[in-house]
Design a protein around this motif. Structure first.
Motif, PDB file in Angstrom:
ATOM      1  N   THR A 609       0.805  -1.225   0.000  1.00 51.49           N
ATOM      2  CA  THR A 609       0.000   0.000   0.000  1.00 51.49           C
ATOM      3  C   THR A 609       0.837   1.275   0.000  1.00 51.49           C
ATOM      4  N   ILE A 610       2.161   1.142   0.152  1.00 51.55           N
ATOM      5  CA  ILE A 610       2.998   2.348   0.246  1.00 51.55           C
ATOM      6  C   ILE A 610       2.997   3.120  -1.076  1.00 51.55           C
ATOM      7  N   LEU A 611       3.306   2.437  -2.167  1.00 57.29           N
ATOM      8  CA  LEU A 611       3.380   3.104  -3.481  1.00 57.29           C
ATOM      9  C   LEU A 611       2.092   2.979  -4.269  1.00 57.29           C
ATOM     10  N   MET A 692      12.245  -7.378   8.036  1.00 55.89           N
ATOM     11  CA  MET A 692      12.536  -6.030   7.547  1.00 55.89           C
ATOM     12  C   MET A 692      13.219  -6.073   6.185  1.00 55.89           C
ATOM     13  N   LEU A 693      14.127  -7.058   6.033  1.00 58.22           N
ATOM     14  CA  LEU A 693      14.775  -7.195   4.735  1.00 58.22           C
ATOM     15  C   LEU A 693      13.766  -7.561   3.653  1.00 58.22           C
ATOM     16  N   ALA A 694      12.849  -8.429   4.004  1.00 55.18           N
ATOM     17  CA  ALA A 694      11.815  -8.790   3.027  1.00 55.18           C
ATOM     18  C   ALA A 694      10.942  -7.590   2.693  1.00 55.18           C
ATOM     19  N   ASP A 695      10.639  -6.766   3.700  1.00 51.71           N
ATOM     20  CA  ASP A 695       9.787  -5.599   3.456  1.00 51.71           C
ATOM     21  C   ASP A 695      10.477  -4.579   2.542  1.00 51.71           C
ATOM     22  N   VAL A 696      11.716  -4.240   2.862  1.00 47.30           N
ATOM     23  CA  VAL A 696      12.390  -3.200   2.070  1.00 47.30           C
ATOM     24  C   VAL A 696      12.684  -3.704   0.664  1.00 47.30           C
ATOM     25  N   ASN A 697      12.985  -5.008   0.519  1.00 46.91           N
ATOM     26  CA  ASN A 697      13.206  -5.538  -0.824  1.00 46.91           C
ATOM     27  C   ASN A 697      11.919  -5.522  -1.642  1.00 46.91           C
ATOM     28  N   ASP A 701      11.262  -3.507  -5.082  1.00 49.79           N
ATOM     29  CA  ASP A 701      10.710  -4.097  -6.307  1.00 49.79           C
ATOM     30  C   ASP A 701       9.540  -3.269  -6.831  1.00 49.79           C
ATOM     31  N   ASP A 702       8.665  -2.813  -5.905  1.00 51.73           N
ATOM     32  CA  ASP A 702       7.553  -1.964  -6.345  1.00 51.73           C
ATOM     33  C   ASP A 702       8.065  -0.667  -6.979  1.00 51.73           C
ATOM     34  N   ALA A 703       9.134  -0.122  -6.395  1.00 52.25           N
ATOM     35  CA  ALA A 703       9.697   1.113  -6.957  1.00 52.25           C
ATOM     36  C   ALA A 703      10.288   0.872  -8.338  1.00 52.25           C
ATOM     37  N   GLY A 707       9.783   2.349 -12.583  1.00 53.32           N
ATOM     38  CA  GLY A 707      10.873   2.914 -13.367  1.00 53.32           C
ATOM     39  C   GLY A 707      11.922   3.616 -12.544  1.00 53.32           C
ATOM     40  N   VAL A 708      11.985   3.317 -11.236  1.00 55.70           N
ATOM     41  CA  VAL A 708      12.955   3.971 -10.348  1.00 55.70           C
ATOM     42  C   VAL A 708      14.127   3.033 -10.130  1.00 55.70           C
ATOM     43  N   SER A 709      15.320   3.548 -10.332  1.00 56.97           N
ATOM     44  CA  SER A 709      16.540   2.778 -10.070  1.00 56.97           C
ATOM     45  C   SER A 709      16.976   3.051  -8.637  1.00 56.97           C
ATOM     46  N   VAL A 710      16.506   2.199  -7.701  1.00 56.76           N
ATOM     47  CA  VAL A 710      16.735   2.451  -6.278  1.00 56.76           C
ATOM     48  C   VAL A 710      18.163   2.149  -5.863  1.00 56.76           C
TER      49      VAL A 710
END
Length: 727
Positions: A609-611, A692-697, A701-703, A707-710
Motif C-alpha cells: 500500500t505504500i506506493l 525487515m529485509l523482506a519488506d524493504v526488498n 521491487d515496487d519502486a 521505473g525507479v533505479s533504487v
C-alpha cells in the motif's frame, strides 16, 4: 693725407694701448697662479679658467649674463679679476683703434674724389627733361593708334556677331519651313518615320530659338507660335501612333514612338496618353456594379500572329472581386511590353508607378470603397483585404524594377489606399470576439474529464481556441502581426494567472475527511493543469503560421508546470509515507506471536500500500504516466525511503533502551542483535531483521516497477544500512 686716430682713455694714460697690445692671452694666463697651477701636471685635477678672449663662450653668448661670468671666476680675488678685465679692455681698445685707422684713409679719399660731381649732375638734368617730353609725345601717338585699332576690332566683332545671328535666324526659319513641310508628307504607313524626322526638326528648332533668345533677338519670338503649333501637331501625331501601336500590340512601333518622345523630352506626354487609355478602362470596368451583377461572357483571347497564347498568372478565387481583379490583370498584361520597352529606352518613363497604379488604385478607392472597405464586417473585410493584396502581389510582378515597386508603395495613392482598410478597427473587432469567448469560459471553475476535445479543463480549451484564433488563416493579417503577438501573450498570461489563482484556493484543513477530499481535488486540478499546459505548448509549436514567421526560438508561452508538479508530488509523498506508521507495530507483533518453523517470509501487509497512491494516480492518466512517472516516482520513492530509514532508526533506539531495561531480570529482546538460539530474544531479533529485509526488498521491487533505479539512491543505501546494522 689721413690723420691717425688716437684714444686717450681714462685711468690708464696714453700708454695703455701699447701695453695691452704687448699683453697676450698667454701672458695673462701665465700671470694667473691658479691658471698656471692647472698646467703643472696631469696628476692634479684642479679647476682651470678660460682666458678672456673673443672666443670665450660667456662673452660671445647672444645675451650676456653677468652672474654666470662672475660665478665662473668665483675662486679669483677681486684685485686679480679687475686686473684681468682691464687687460682685456686694453686689447679691445687697441683693436678698435686699428679698425678706425684702416678705414679712415679710404673715407677721406672718398670725400676728395667726389669734388665737382654736383656740377656734372646739373648738366645732365636738362637733356633728360627734353628726352622725357619726347617719350611722352610718342606714347600719346601710340595710344591714339591703339584706340583706333581697337575701335576697328570692336566693329568687326559686332559685324561678325550680327552675321552669326543672321545665319542663326536663317537656319531657324529654314528648319521651320522644312518642319512645316513634313506635316503633310507621308501616308498612314509612313507617318511614324515622318513624325520621327519631324521630332528631330522640332528639337533643332527649340535649340535655335533658345539660342536666339539668349542673344536678345526679338525676331525669334515671331517664330514661337509656329513652333508651338508644330509641337501641338507632333504631340497629336505621337499620341495617335502610340494609341494605335498599343491597340495592335506592335512592339517595334511602340519602341519607335517612345524613342521619339524621349527625343523631344515628352515623357509626361507619353504617360498622359497611356493614362487616358487606362482611365477609360478603369471607368468602364472597375465599378460598384461589377461586384453585384455577374460579368457578361467575353470572347476568348486569341493569340497574336506568330505567338502562342500566354496565360498570365491570375487569382484562383471564384468571387466577383477575384473576377474583377483578373480582368484588370488581363488589361495590365497588355501594357507589359510598353513597360519593358520604356524602361530600356529611358529611365524617365514610369508607366507602372505613375500611370497604371494611380489610375487603378484611385478607381478602386472611389468606385469600390463602400463595398470592400467594410471595417464593421471583419469577415468580409478579411476576404476583400487578402484578395486585394494577392492582386497587388501579382500586379507588382509586372514592375520593371524593384525601384518601380518602391516608388509605387511610396506614392500618395498607395498610402491613401492602405489607410482606407482601417486595420486597427478590424483588430479591435477581432479582439472583442476572442477575449469575450475567453472571459466567458473563465467563469467555469470545475474541471472536467478529458473528452473528445482532449482538454482536461474547459479554460484550457478556451485559451487554446483564443490563441488559435489569433493565428488562424481566416483571421490573421501580416500587417497586424505585432498586435496579434501581444494579444497572444495576454491570453497566455491570463490563462496562467487563472491557473495560479485556482491552485491557491485549494487548502488542506485539519479535518481528516475534508483534507482527503481537498487533496483529491488538488490532484485532479494540478494533473489537469500539467497535462493541459504541455498540450497547449505542443499545439502552439505546431501552428503553421508561427512556423512561417521563422522564429529562432519557440513562442514564449511563459507557462510553467513547476507549481502544479510540486503540489502533486507533495500530496503523493504524504500519502505514500502514511502507511509507514505500521512499521512500529512489527516488533510488537513478533513479541506476541511464536515462530513457525519452515514458514516462508513474505512482505508485511502494509508494504504493497505504500506506493499504491502513485499507481492510482498514473493509472487513469496515460499522458502524464508516459512523461512524468519516472521523474515524480523518484521524488516520491526517495521521500518514502528516507522516512522509512528514519522510522527504523527510531525503532532501533527504542528497542535498545527496552533491552537494557530488561537485561537485569531476563534476557531482553534486541531488534538489531545477531540471531541466536531458537526461542531466545536473539532468535526473535533475527526473525524481525529477516522480515525487515523482506519488506524493504519488496518496496524496492515496487519502486523498480515504476521505473525507479533504487540501487543508486542515497536514501536506499541508508535504509539498507539501518536494516542490516547490528550492535
Amino acid at each position: 693725407m689721413a690723420t691717425e686716430y688716437r684714444d686717450d682713455g681714462d685711468g690708464e694714460g696714453n700708454g695703455t694701448a701699447a701695453a695691452a697690445a704687448a699683453a697676450t692671452p698667454t701672458a695673462a694666463v701665465a700671470r694667473s697662479p691658479r691658471a698656471s697651477s692647472s698646467t703643472v701636471g696631469h696628476s692634479l685635477d684642479l679647476p682651470s679658467l678660460l682666458p678672456l678672449s673673443h672666443q670665450h663662450p660667456l662673452l660671445t653668448a647672444a645675451e650676456y649674463d653677468v652672474d654666470a661670468f662672475l660665478l665662473s671666476r668665483i675662486h679669483i680675488p677681486l684685485d686679480e679679476l679687475r686686473a684681468e678685465l682691464r687687460e682685456y679692455l686694453g686689447v679691445l681698445r687697441e683693436e678698435l683703434v686699428q679698425l678706425i685707422n684702416d678705414d679712415y684713409e679710404e673715407f677721406i679719399s672718398l670725400g676728395t674724389g667726389l669734388r665737382g660731381e654736383g656740377e656734372r649732375l646739373k648738366g645732365l638734368q636738362q637733356p633728360l627733361s627734353g628726352l622725357r617730353g619726347q617719350v611722352e609725345i610718342v606714347r600719346d601717338v601710340l595710344k591714339d593708334h591703339q584706340s583706333a585699332v581697337q575701335a576697328q576690332l570692336d566693329e568687326r566683332s559686332a559685324l561678325r556677331e550680327e552675321k552669326a545671328l543672321l545665319e542663326l535666324l536663317q537656319r531657324l526659319f529654314e528648319t521651320l519651313a522644312r518642319a512645316e513641310a513634313l506635316e503633310t508628307v507621308g501616308d498612314d504607313t509612313e507617318r511614324p518615320k515622318v513624325v520621327q524626322r519631324l521630332a528631330g526638326e522640332y528639337t533643332q528648332l527649340v535649340y535655335l530659338r533658345n539660342k536666339a533668345r539668349a542673344e536678345g533677338c526679338k525676331v525669334a519670338e515671331t517664330a514661337s507660335p509656329r513652333i508651338d503649333a508644330l509641337r501641338t501637331r507632333l504631340s497629336h501625331d505621337l499620341a495617335s501612333i502610340l494609341t494605335g501601336a498599343l491597340g495592335a500590340h506592335d512592339e517595334p512601333r511602340i519602341k519607335q514612338c517612345l524613342r521619339t518622345y524621349d527625343l523631344i523630352e515628352g515623357w509626361r506626354e507619353a504617360e498622359d496618353v497611356v493614362r487616358s487609355l487606362v482611365h477609360e478602362f478603369c471607368t468602364r470596368t472597375i465599378t460598384s456594379s461589377a461586384l453585384v451583377v455577374p460579368p457578361s461572357p467575353t470572347a476568348p483571347e486569341t493569340p497574336a500572329a506568330g505567338k502562342a497564347l500566354d496565360r498570365p498568372h491570375r487569382l484562383t478565387g471564384a468571387s466577383l472581386l477575384d473576377g474583377l481583379y483578373n480582368r484588370v490583370l488581363a488589361q495590365v498584361e497588355t501594357y507589359t511590353p510598353l513597360i519593358a520597352i520604356a524602361h530600356s529606352v529611358s529611365p524617365e518613363f514610369d508607366f507602372f508607378a505613375k500611370v497604371l497604379w494611380p489610375e487603378i488604385g484611385t478607381a478602386i478607392v472611389d468606385n469600390l470603397g463602400n463595398v470592400i472597405f467594410s471595417a464593421g464586417r471583419p469577415d468580409e473585410l478579411y476576404k476583400h483585404y487578402t484578395t486585394t493584396h494577392r492582386f497587388l502581389t501579382i500586379f507588382e510582378g509586372h514592375a520593371p524594377t524593384a525601384d518601380a515597386v518602391i516608388a509605387m508603395r511610396e506614392s500618395r495613392t498607395y498610402i491613401t489606399f492602405e489607410r482606407r482598410w482601417q486595420l486597427p478597427v478590424y483588430f479591435q473587432l477581432r479582439w472583442k470576439e476572442i477575449v469575450s469567448a475567453l472571459a466567458s469560459a473563465s467563469t467555469v471553475s470545475s474541471p472536467r474529464a478529458s473528452g473528445a476535445t482532449g482538454w482536461a479543463l474547459p479554460q484550457s480549451e478556451a485559451a487554446w481556441n483564443a490563441f488559435k484564433q489569433c493565428w488562424a488563416p481566416e483571421i490573421y493579417l501580416p500587417e497586424l502581426s505585432h498586435r496579434f503577438w501581444r494579444l497572444s501573450l495576454q491570453i497566455l498570461s491570463r490563462y496562467g494567472g487563472w491557473l495560479s489563482a485556482t491552485l491557491a484556493t485549494y487548502k488542506v484543513g485539519d479535518d481528516e475527511a475534508a483534507a482527503q477530499a481537498q487533496e483529491d481535488a488538488v490532484l485532479r486540478f494540478a494533473a489537469a493543469a500539467v497535462a493541459d499546459i504541455d498540450q497547449l505548448t505542443a499545439r502552439i509549436g505546431d501552428l503553421a503560421l508561427l512556423a512561417e514567421l521563422g522564429l529562432s526560438v519557440p513562442f514564449p508561452t511563459s507557462l510553467s508546470t513547476q507549481p502544479y508538479t510540486e503540489r502533486i508530488v507533495a500530496v503523493l509523498q504524504r500519502r505514500c509515507a502514511e502507511p509507514l506508521k505500521f512499521v512500529k507495530t512489527v516488533a510488537s507483533q513478533f513479541r506476541a506471536t511464536a515462530a513457525r518453523p519452515g514458514a516462508a517470509v513474505t512482505a508485511s501487509h502494509f508494504i504493497p500500500t505504500i506506493l499504491k497512491p502513485l499507481n492510482l494516480f498514473f493509472e487513469p492518466r496515460p499522458t502524464l504516466r508516459e512523461k512524468y512517472q519516472a521523474e515524480w516516482s523518484v521524488l516520491v520513492v526517495d521521500h518514502v525511503l528516507s522516512n522509512y530509514a528514519s522510522i527504523l532508526a527510531s525503532v532501533r533506539k527504542t528497542e535498545d533502551l527496552l533491552r537494557r531495561h530488561r537485561g537485569a531480570r531476563r534476557p531482553g529482546f534486541s531488534l538489531f542483535g545477531n540471531a541466536g538460539v531458537p526461542g531466545t530474544p536473539d532468535a526473535e531479533e533475527g526473525r524481525f531483521k529477516t522480515q525487515m529485509l523482506a519488506d524493504v526488498n519488496a518496496l524496492a521491487d515496487d519502486a523498480r516497477k515504476l521505473g525507479v533505479s533504487v540501487d543508486d539512491m542515497g536514501s536506499w543505501l541508508e535504509l539498507k544500512e539501518v536494516v542490516v546494522a547490528s550492535d
